[in-house]
Scaffold this motif. Structure first.
Motif, PDB file in Angstrom:
ATOM      1  N   GLN A 242       0.848  -1.190   0.000  1.00  0.00           N
ATOM      2  CA  GLN A 242       0.000   0.000   0.000  1.00  0.00           C
ATOM      3  C   GLN A 242       0.892   1.251   0.000  1.00  0.00           C
ATOM      4  N   VAL A 243       0.576   2.180  -0.868  1.00  0.00           N
ATOM      5  CA  VAL A 243       1.319   3.425  -0.944  1.00  0.00           C
ATOM      6  C   VAL A 243       0.931   4.321   0.231  1.00  0.00           C
ATOM      7  N   GLN A 244       1.936   4.870   0.879  1.00  0.00           N
ATOM      8  CA  GLN A 244       1.693   5.813   1.977  1.00  0.00           C
ATOM      9  C   GLN A 244       2.569   7.037   1.796  1.00  0.00           C
ATOM     10  N   LEU A 245       2.003   8.180   2.111  1.00  0.00           N
ATOM     11  CA  LEU A 245       2.737   9.442   2.055  1.00  0.00           C
ATOM     12  C   LEU A 245       2.594  10.127   3.407  1.00  0.00           C
ATOM     13  N   GLN A 246       3.686  10.723   3.872  1.00  0.00           N
ATOM     14  CA  GLN A 246       3.687  11.373   5.182  1.00  0.00           C
ATOM     15  C   GLN A 246       4.400  12.710   5.087  1.00  0.00           C
ATOM     16  N   GLU A 247       3.655  13.783   5.400  1.00  0.00           N
ATOM     17  CA  GLU A 247       4.250  15.106   5.389  1.00  0.00           C
ATOM     18  C   GLU A 247       5.024  15.357   6.684  1.00  0.00           C
ATOM     19  N   SER A 248       6.083  16.141   6.594  1.00  0.00           N
ATOM     20  CA  SER A 248       6.745  16.625   7.796  1.00  0.00           C
ATOM     21  C   SER A 248       5.867  17.692   8.429  1.00  0.00           C
ATOM     22  N   ASP A 249       6.224  18.109   9.632  1.00  0.00           N
ATOM     23  CA  ASP A 249       5.343  19.002  10.386  1.00  0.00           C
ATOM     24  C   ASP A 249       6.085  20.259  10.818  1.00  0.00           C
ATOM     25  N   PRO A 250       6.081  21.297   9.991  1.00  0.00           N
ATOM     26  CA  PRO A 250       6.799  22.515  10.381  1.00  0.00           C
ATOM     27  C   PRO A 250       6.047  23.342  11.409  1.00  0.00           C
ATOM     28  N   GLY A 251       4.715  23.108  11.510  1.00  0.00           N
ATOM     29  CA  GLY A 251       3.935  23.826  12.515  1.00  0.00           C
ATOM     30  C   GLY A 251       3.805  25.304  12.199  1.00  0.00           C
ATOM     31  N   LEU A 252       4.493  26.137  13.003  1.00  0.00           N
ATOM     32  CA  LEU A 252       4.387  27.580  12.911  1.00  0.00           C
ATOM     33  C   LEU A 252       5.556  28.139  12.104  1.00  0.00           C
ATOM     34  N   VAL A 253       5.220  29.000  11.148  1.00  0.00           N
ATOM     35  CA  VAL A 253       6.246  29.670  10.342  1.00  0.00           C
ATOM     36  C   VAL A 253       6.012  31.174  10.460  1.00  0.00           C
ATOM     37  N   LYS A 254       7.066  31.925  10.589  1.00  0.00           N
ATOM     38  CA  LYS A 254       6.921  33.383  10.731  1.00  0.00           C
ATOM     39  C   LYS A 254       6.741  34.037   9.370  1.00  0.00           C
ATOM     40  N   PRO A 255       5.989  35.109   9.334  1.00  0.00           N
ATOM     41  CA  PRO A 255       5.826  35.852   8.070  1.00  0.00           C
ATOM     42  C   PRO A 255       7.179  36.249   7.495  1.00  0.00           C
ATOM     43  N   SER A 256       7.256  36.203   6.177  1.00  0.00           N
ATOM     44  CA  SER A 256       8.428  36.515   5.352  1.00  0.00           C
ATOM     45  C   SER A 256       9.462  35.386   5.313  1.00  0.00           C
ATOM     46  N   GLN A 257       9.274  34.373   6.153  1.00  0.00           N
ATOM     47  CA  GLN A 257      10.205  33.252   6.127  1.00  0.00           C
ATOM     48  C   GLN A 257       9.815  32.240   5.052  1.00  0.00           C
ATOM     49  N   THR A 258      10.622  31.184   4.949  1.00  0.00           N
ATOM     50  CA  THR A 258      10.381  30.138   3.967  1.00  0.00           C
ATOM     51  C   THR A 258       9.755  28.915   4.624  1.00  0.00           C
ATOM     52  N   LEU A 259       8.642  28.495   4.047  1.00  0.00           N
ATOM     53  CA  LEU A 259       7.986  27.266   4.483  1.00  0.00           C
ATOM     54  C   LEU A 259       8.643  26.079   3.793  1.00  0.00           C
ATOM     55  N   SER A 260       9.083  25.126   4.578  1.00  0.00           N
ATOM     56  CA  SER A 260       9.705  23.921   4.017  1.00  0.00           C
ATOM     57  C   SER A 260       8.955  22.681   4.491  1.00  0.00           C
ATOM     58  N   LEU A 261       8.552  21.866   3.544  1.00  0.00           N
ATOM     59  CA  LEU A 261       7.849  20.621   3.832  1.00  0.00           C
ATOM     60  C   LEU A 261       8.513  19.485   3.069  1.00  0.00           C
ATOM     61  N   THR A 262       8.546  18.322   3.691  1.00  0.00           N
ATOM     62  CA  THR A 262       9.051  17.121   3.043  1.00  0.00           C
ATOM     63  C   THR A 262       7.997  16.041   3.110  1.00  0.00           C
ATOM     64  N   CYS A 263       7.870  15.302   2.042  1.00  0.00           N
ATOM     65  CA  CYS A 263       6.945  14.177   1.978  1.00  0.00           C
ATOM     66  C   CYS A 263       7.760  12.888   1.830  1.00  0.00           C
ATOM     67  N   THR A 264       7.564  11.986   2.751  1.00  0.00           N
ATOM     68  CA  THR A 264       8.232  10.693   2.698  1.00  0.00           C
ATOM     69  C   THR A 264       7.257   9.663   2.146  1.00  0.00           C
ATOM     70  N   VAL A 265       7.689   8.976   1.100  1.00  0.00           N
ATOM     71  CA  VAL A 265       6.836   8.026   0.409  1.00  0.00           C
ATOM     72  C   VAL A 265       7.274   6.600   0.735  1.00  0.00           C
ATOM     73  N   SER A 266       6.322   5.751   1.030  1.00  0.00           N
ATOM     74  CA  SER A 266       6.597   4.317   1.203  1.00  0.00           C
ATOM     75  C   SER A 266       5.617   3.524   0.359  1.00  0.00           C
ATOM     76  N   GLY A 267       6.049   2.349  -0.041  1.00  0.00           N
ATOM     77  CA  GLY A 267       5.202   1.489  -0.860  1.00  0.00           C
ATOM     78  C   GLY A 267       5.259   1.793  -2.348  1.00  0.00           C
ATOM     79  N   ALA A 268       6.036   2.769  -2.739  1.00  0.00           N
ATOM     80  CA  ALA A 268       6.218   3.115  -4.144  1.00  0.00           C
ATOM     81  C   ALA A 268       7.508   3.897  -4.268  1.00  0.00           C
ATOM     82  N   SER A 269       8.084   3.852  -5.456  1.00  0.00           N
ATOM     83  CA  SER A 269       9.314   4.605  -5.708  1.00  0.00           C
ATOM     84  C   SER A 269       8.989   5.878  -6.476  1.00  0.00           C
TER      85      SER A 269
END
Lengths: 121, 107
Positions: A1-28
């Protein structure tokens, strides 16, 4: 089964950069026929397509976000990432990573659970 | 961008009823139309692709039709688990835009 999981940056301050990562399992993410996407949903609102990266590394960015957006992949970790610069409160949303499948007419067949990103000082 | 417009934005129905949701695109998308179901606090669930093809495991009470610019999702015999918000999405031309959603509520 394919699963995707986002990282959790939570709170980001205005003008900063939002960074998210998705880890995939069950598929390449290196396999052809799929495109690895980011989609967001503002609180109580509809869904907004952010962009995607194809297995080849080709990307598509929503023109409304293109000037601030970078989507990349790390095939060694089977992950793909989103960087959104100069964020404002309007970028507060639940962010989903997802897989689109050419066999299904480019529909999204698997979604991550979503992560709420709040932009606030 | 292709604009997707759903109607109604919400509806009330009872268990056992049949309901139809309409989705219209601002230009032709041939059959590149998908439907998703979303429950509160959850990610959308993939239901139908290419206008009328049920994803594996989706009950046959769900059906989709249409081509060009006009599409419908029909649920025949609503079950308690069907009360949710439904989104259409075009996957013809990126950005693959979504409709604004139709909330199906219990009457």
């Amino acid at each position: 089964q394919v699963q995707l999981q986002e990282s959790d940056p939570g709170l980001v301050k205005p003008s900063q950069t939002l960074s998210l990562t998705c880890t995939v399992s069950g598929a390449s993410i290196s396999s052809g026929g799929y495109y690895w996407s980011w989609i967001r949903q503002h609180p109580g609102k509809g869904l907004e397509w952010i962009g995607y990266i194809y297995y080849s590394g080709n990307t598509y960015y929503n023109p409304s976000l293109k000037s601030r957006l970078t989507i990349s992949q790390d095939t060694s970790k089977n992950q793909f990432s989103l960087n959104l610069s100069s964020v404002t409160a309007a970028d507060t949303a639940v962010y989903y990573c997802a897989r689109g499948t050419a066999d299904f007419g480019n529909a999204i067949d698997f979604w991550g659970q979503g992560t709420l990103v709040t932009v606030s000082s | 961008d292709i604009q997707m417009t759903q109607s109604p934005s919400s509806l009330s129905a009872s268990v056992g009823d049949s309901v139809t949701i309409t989705c219209r695109s601002s230009q032709t998308i041939t059959s590149y139309l998908n439907w998703y179901q979303q429950k509160p606090g959850k990610a959308p669930k993939f239901l139908i692709y290419a206008a009328s093809n049920l994803q594996s495991g989706v009950p046959s009470r769900f059906s989709g039709s249409g081509s060009g610019t006009d599409f419908t999702l029909t649920i025949t015999g609503l079950q308690p688990g069907d009360f949710a918000t439904y989104f259409c999405q075009q996957s013809y031309t990126p950005p693959y835009t979504f409709g604004q959603g139709t909330k199906v509520e219990i009457k």
